[in-house]
Design a protein around this motif. Structure first.
Motif, PDB file in Angstrom:
ATOM      1  N   ALA A 413      13.852 -25.567  20.367  1.00 53.38           N
ATOM      2  CA  ALA A 413      13.019 -25.249  19.449  1.00 53.38           C
ATOM      3  C   ALA A 413      12.029 -26.465  19.243  1.00 53.38           C
ATOM      4  O   ALA A 413      10.898 -26.311  18.704  1.00 53.38           O
ATOM      5  CB  ALA A 413      13.627 -25.453  17.913  1.00 53.38           C
ATOM      6  N   LEU A 414      12.152 -27.806  19.289  1.00 53.33           N
ATOM      7  CA  LEU A 414      11.346 -28.832  19.246  1.00 53.33           C
ATOM      8  C   LEU A 414      10.095 -28.602  20.600  1.00 53.33           C
ATOM      9  O   LEU A 414       9.160 -28.964  20.152  1.00 53.33           O
ATOM     10  CB  LEU A 414      12.079 -30.078  19.514  1.00 53.33           C
ATOM     11  N   ARG A 415      10.684 -28.120  21.409  1.00 50.43           N
ATOM     12  CA  ARG A 415       9.686 -27.951  22.561  1.00 50.43           C
ATOM     13  C   ARG A 415       8.672 -26.792  22.240  1.00 50.43           C
ATOM     14  O   ARG A 415       7.256 -27.044  22.391  1.00 50.43           O
ATOM     15  CB  ARG A 415      10.382 -27.461  24.140  1.00 50.43           C
ATOM     16  N   GLY A 416       9.233 -25.653  21.463  1.00 43.35           N
ATOM     17  CA  GLY A 416       8.569 -24.508  21.228  1.00 43.35           C
ATOM     18  C   GLY A 416       7.461 -25.054  20.039  1.00 43.35           C
ATOM     19  O   GLY A 416       6.291 -24.727  20.063  1.00 43.35           O
ATOM     20  N   LEU A 417       7.851 -25.593  19.291  1.00 46.77           N
ATOM     21  CA  LEU A 417       6.918 -26.161  17.907  1.00 46.77           C
ATOM     22  C   LEU A 417       6.084 -27.068  18.406  1.00 46.77           C
ATOM     23  O   LEU A 417       4.894 -27.082  18.116  1.00 46.77           O
ATOM     24  CB  LEU A 417       7.955 -26.707  16.914  1.00 46.77           C
ATOM     25  N   GLY A 418       6.422 -27.994  19.452  1.00 41.35           N
ATOM     26  CA  GLY A 418       5.555 -29.006  19.813  1.00 41.35           C
ATOM     27  C   GLY A 418       4.528 -28.208  20.824  1.00 41.35           C
ATOM     28  O   GLY A 418       3.213 -28.912  20.930  1.00 41.35           O
ATOM     29  N   ALA A 422       0.308 -28.565  20.260  1.00 40.50           N
ATOM     30  CA  ALA A 422      -0.447 -29.031  21.416  1.00 40.50           C
ATOM     31  C   ALA A 422      -1.450 -27.949  21.534  1.00 40.50           C
ATOM     32  O   ALA A 422      -2.887 -28.367  21.630  1.00 40.50           O
ATOM     33  CB  ALA A 422       0.269 -29.232  22.697  1.00 40.50           C
ATOM     34  N   GLY A 423      -1.302 -26.692  21.271  1.00 39.62           N
ATOM     35  CA  GLY A 423      -2.281 -25.676  21.369  1.00 39.62           C
ATOM     36  C   GLY A 423      -3.329 -25.707  20.314  1.00 39.62           C
ATOM     37  O   GLY A 423      -4.592 -25.187  20.416  1.00 39.62           O
ATOM     38  N   TRP A 465       3.881 -31.281  22.323  1.00 38.51           N
ATOM     39  CA  TRP A 465       4.515 -31.452  23.435  1.00 38.51           C
ATOM     40  C   TRP A 465       3.751 -31.138  24.836  1.00 38.51           C
ATOM     41  O   TRP A 465       2.758 -30.503  24.934  1.00 38.51           O
ATOM     42  CB  TRP A 465       5.281 -30.148  23.895  1.00 38.51           C
ATOM     43  N   MET A 466       3.786 -32.194  25.842  1.00 35.65           N
ATOM     44  CA  MET A 466       3.106 -32.516  26.805  1.00 35.65           C
ATOM     45  C   MET A 466       3.683 -31.747  28.060  1.00 35.65           C
ATOM     46  O   MET A 466       4.666 -32.374  28.561  1.00 35.65           O
ATOM     47  CB  MET A 466       2.737 -33.743  27.057  1.00 35.65           C
ATOM     48  N   ASP A 467       3.293 -30.464  28.397  1.00 37.25           N
ATOM     49  CA  ASP A 467       3.777 -30.155  29.691  1.00 37.25           C
ATOM     50  C   ASP A 467       3.024 -30.712  30.949  1.00 37.25           C
ATOM     51  O   ASP A 467       1.731 -30.627  30.995  1.00 37.25           O
ATOM     52  CB  ASP A 467       3.433 -28.702  29.867  1.00 37.25           C
ATOM     53  N   GLN A 491       7.482 -35.197  24.026  1.00 37.56           N
ATOM     54  CA  GLN A 491       6.365 -35.394  22.978  1.00 37.56           C
ATOM     55  C   GLN A 491       5.397 -36.446  22.920  1.00 37.56           C
ATOM     56  O   GLN A 491       5.556 -37.477  23.582  1.00 37.56           O
ATOM     57  CB  GLN A 491       7.296 -35.662  21.659  1.00 37.56           C
ATOM     58  N   LEU A 492       4.054 -36.212  22.525  1.00 42.04           N
ATOM     59  CA  LEU A 492       3.061 -37.224  22.434  1.00 42.04           C
ATOM     60  C   LEU A 492       3.712 -38.385  21.812  1.00 42.04           C
ATOM     61  O   LEU A 492       3.572 -39.497  22.387  1.00 42.04           O
ATOM     62  CB  LEU A 492       2.013 -36.540  21.634  1.00 42.04           C
TER      63      LEU A 492
END
Length: 733
Positions: A413-418, A422-423, A465-467, A491-492
């Protein structure tokens, strides 16, 4: 104090009165007053406080000049302060009585990027300060106070410890020479001005000129430079000590409802001793409007990557045939102008990003400054972010993440929200971030710093979130120290040390709010902790919060404040008492319940025992911020989340900062009682005991997310947001 010459000064702060009295005492006199205290026999009465032993009540209070609130030159004997920080004592040079004044030694010069909005050319260094050549009238100089510049009157009357200034071998020097034992002061020759070792001071006001009215769709020109005189009542100057003969400023123009066909950046190079010697022009086009509308063109002034000034021109766009305004009209026809100090004036972050919005419009404007040699965009950078969507996103965060506690879904969830966050950030942000990161890495620093100056209240940019190889090169993510979780915390805010600040608002009289630039250091010697004891109230108990308060009281001598109306209002109105004496906290910690209503301020605030809420309006009307200028840590659910009120940044963060707080930490969503306790204790251990910056300490908190594979997954470590300079340090004594 033993290493200080007798002519040096110690400033004793008597907090037994409100406002506090400042008494300056020469070291030699103080030694005599305390002579024999340490040698008293056990049968003798024990020493009293410093107040008693030096008979403080019989000593006259010094005149206090706050350089943040006044441009006046201090008279001899005045104590010079910056907010609550004592900078020194103004002394008259006088004439030497048989002991020749020693020549002025080479002084410690701040790094080239150091600028300040302090009037009079005085530059605070934490240990002392130095002069520009035209800082004060002839015959007056600053006597610096070493790195422990103020002594509390209620300390035991042992000889006060006053350390030598950093970078000096003893306490006799602190930016400039303290003076000779005979009482004469070194410095300028009588009747002449001193030259600083490397140059003279630059001091001028940012200035923008433009037409009062323009036609819709027309092109016009704004003229930008510096002025000797303030363009408006609240304007404050840009000051650079030891400036070279020419000074180059990076200018960036911005404004809703305008385009800039020739670009948004220019370099303004001015002569140090003639700031108005050169000006530049920006071409501006007013977007089409079907009715008259008031708009503002703003220009940001940067120096060595630090935002040091902001100037603006207010004008009216009216319907009509497009036309070209070839030059700026006469001053009588010019628009209302203003300027202020803003941003990072002392130690700039590796990257400063200014994010501007206008309520009701989806457009978000981005500006970038950095002290590193990175190419920055020459055209406007804008994104779209509907306010309703941003508020809904904030509400989703507050509801979803606490509900996922203990489940394996919380990481995803945190990755998706992050990823959503980012977008919403422009491509230019990620390109600049990567370029700065690469240079910081090459310099040997693993953790870069980011300053966000924003009036956008809803989006937690720190959670972006920084991929790897999508937003930034993958090796940056893998090299981030202290990341937790099976796949790492990308996360940034877990990779960069981040601080937020609010865009200052012009005031009719006095400095802008919140005070700018944000503090880079502050002395902290007192703490108050509001104890969330909700026993027998029907409100869920917080047992770990009670332990948290007890630990802080034990470790840092914090004064415990009950979470009821009487005691919390005593805190907010600066009426606390400890040991029958006024108590002014430099750190305020609250381990309590909190609540947030994004669209209703009356439902946002600190929950009292009787279920009433101390909302942002109550805090804005309190005296604590102006009297104490504290660092505030609200370890309460959701209270880090901001909102909008009357077209301005709202919420508890804004309330504390605009009232005078120098830093603010709080969570964005509900946090676990036991986890929040441990995180706060670790935070203070890092900041107060180890000297870690607040930005870095909050970054370390975020990296506790999923760091313990045996613990139940919780989003609490990711909840905290910090308002303040990422380099802010709290010097605890």
């Amino acid at each position: 104090m033993a290493s200080l010459p007798g002519a040096a000064y110690v400033v004793v702060v008597d907090r037994g009165q409100s406002p506090p009295r400042y008494v300056s005492i020469q070291v030699g006199l103080l030694r005599n007053a305390l002579k024999g205290v340490a040698d008293r026999d056990a049968a003798d009465p024990p020493p009293g406080t410093l107040r008693d032993e030096v008979d403080l009540g019989s000593r006259a209070a010094a005149r206090v000049v706050d350089i943040l609130a006044s441009d006046e030159s201090p008279a001899p004997g005045s104590v010079v302060v910056q907010g609550r920080t004592v900078l020194g004592v103004a002394v008259s040079e006088g004439t030497s009585r048989g002991v020749p004044a020693r020549p002025t030694p080479a002084v410690a010069v701040p790094p080239p990027s150091y600028t300040s909005n302090l009037p009079g050319g005085v530059i605070g260094t934490g240990a002392g300060f130095q002069l520009g050549p035209d800082a004060l009238p002839v015959g007056i100089e600053w006597l610096p106070v070493p790195s422990a510049p103020q002594v509390d009157a209620d300390l035991p009357a042992a000889e006060p410890e006053v350390d030598a200034a950093p970078g000096t071998e003893s306490g006799t020097e602190s930016g400039t020479e303290s003076g000779t034992e005979s009482g004469t002061e070194s410095g300028t020759e009588s009747g002449t001005e001193s030259e600083s070792p490397t140059g003279r001071r630059f001091r001028a006001f940012p200035d923008v000129k433009g037409p009062a009215t323009v036609s819709s769709g027309s092109e016009f020109v704004v003229d930008v430079g510096f002025a000797r005189q303030a363009p408006s009542a609240g304007s404050t100057p840009v000051i650079k000590p030891d400036a070279p003969e020419t000074v180059a400023f990076d200018l960036q123009v911005d404004g809703f409802g305008f385009t800039f066909p020739a670009g948004v950046r220019q370099v303004l190079t001015v002569v140090r001793d003639d700031p108005g010697s050169h000006r530049v022009e920006f071409r501006v086009v007013a977007e089409v409007s079907e009715s008259p509308v008031d708009r503002t063109v703003e220009v940001t002034f940067s120096l060595d990557g630090a935002v040091v000034g902001l100037a603006w021109v207010d004008l009216t766009v009216v319907p009509g045939d497009p036309q070209v305004v070839a030059s700026v009209p006469d001053p009588e026809g010019s628009a209302r102008v203003g300027g202020s100090a803003i941003g990072t004036a002392e130690t700039p972050a590796d990257l400063t990003v200014t994010i501007r919005t206008t309520q009701g419009l989806p457009e978000v404007r981005w500006q970038f400054q950095t002290p590193h040699p990175v190419e920055l965009p020459d055209q406007q950078v804008t994104t779209s972010l509907p306010a309703a969507g941003a508020q809904a996103f904030a509400e989703q965060l507050m509801a979803q993440l606490p509900a996922l506690k203990g489940t394996s879904m919380i990481d995803n969830a945190l990755r998706g929200l992050g990823g959503r966050v980012a977008g919403a950030m422009p491509v230019e942000f990620w390109r600049i971030l990567a370029a700065v990161w690469k240079l910081v890495e090459a310099q040997g620093s693993a953790v870069p710093s980011l300053m966000l100056i924003t009036d956008e209240p809803y989006v937690p940019w720190e959670l972006a979130w920084m991929d790897g190889d999508r937003q930034v090169p993958s090796h940056f993510v893998s090299m981030t120290p202290g990341t937790g979780g099976e796949r790492g915390n990308q996360q940034l805010g877990a990779a960069w040390s981040i601080g937020r600040w609010l865009l200052p608002k012009e005031q009719p009289i006095g400095p802008d709010r919140p005070p700018s630039p944000p503090a880079v250091r502050m002395d902290a010697d007192t703490m108050a902790v509001v104890v969330g004891n909700y026993d027998k109230t029907g409100i869920p108990a917080l047992p770990a919060a009670l332990e948290e308060a007890k630990d802080l009281a034990s470790t840092y001598r914090a004064l415990e404040v009950d979470v009821d109306e009487e005691h919390v209002m005593q805190l907010l109105n600066n009426r606390l008492v400890k040991d029958d004496k006024p108590f002014v906290p430099s750190i305020v910690h609250m381990a309590v319940h909190g609540k947030v209503g994004l669209s209703a301020q009356q439902y946002t605030g600190i929950v009292l025992r009787d279920k009433r809420v101390v909302d942002p309006h109550v805090i804005e009307g309190s005296a604590l911020g102006s009297a104490a200028e504290p660092f505030v840590f609200l370890n309460a659910c959701q209270v880090g989340q901001a909102s909008t009120v009357l077209n301005s940044y709202g919420g508890l963060a804004s309330a504390f900062l605009t009232s005078g707080a120098r830093g603010f930490v709080a969570p964005l969503w509900n946090v676990d009682d036991d986890v929040a306790k441990q995180l706060s204790l670790d935070f203070y251990r890092a900041v107060l005991a180890e000297g870690v910056t607040v930005g870095e300490a909050v970054r370390r908190i975020r990296n506790r997310f999923l760091a313990d594979p045996g613990a139940a997954p919780t989003a609490t470590p990711m909840a905290y947001v910090f308002y303040g300079h990422p380099h802010l340090t709290l010097s605890w004594s």
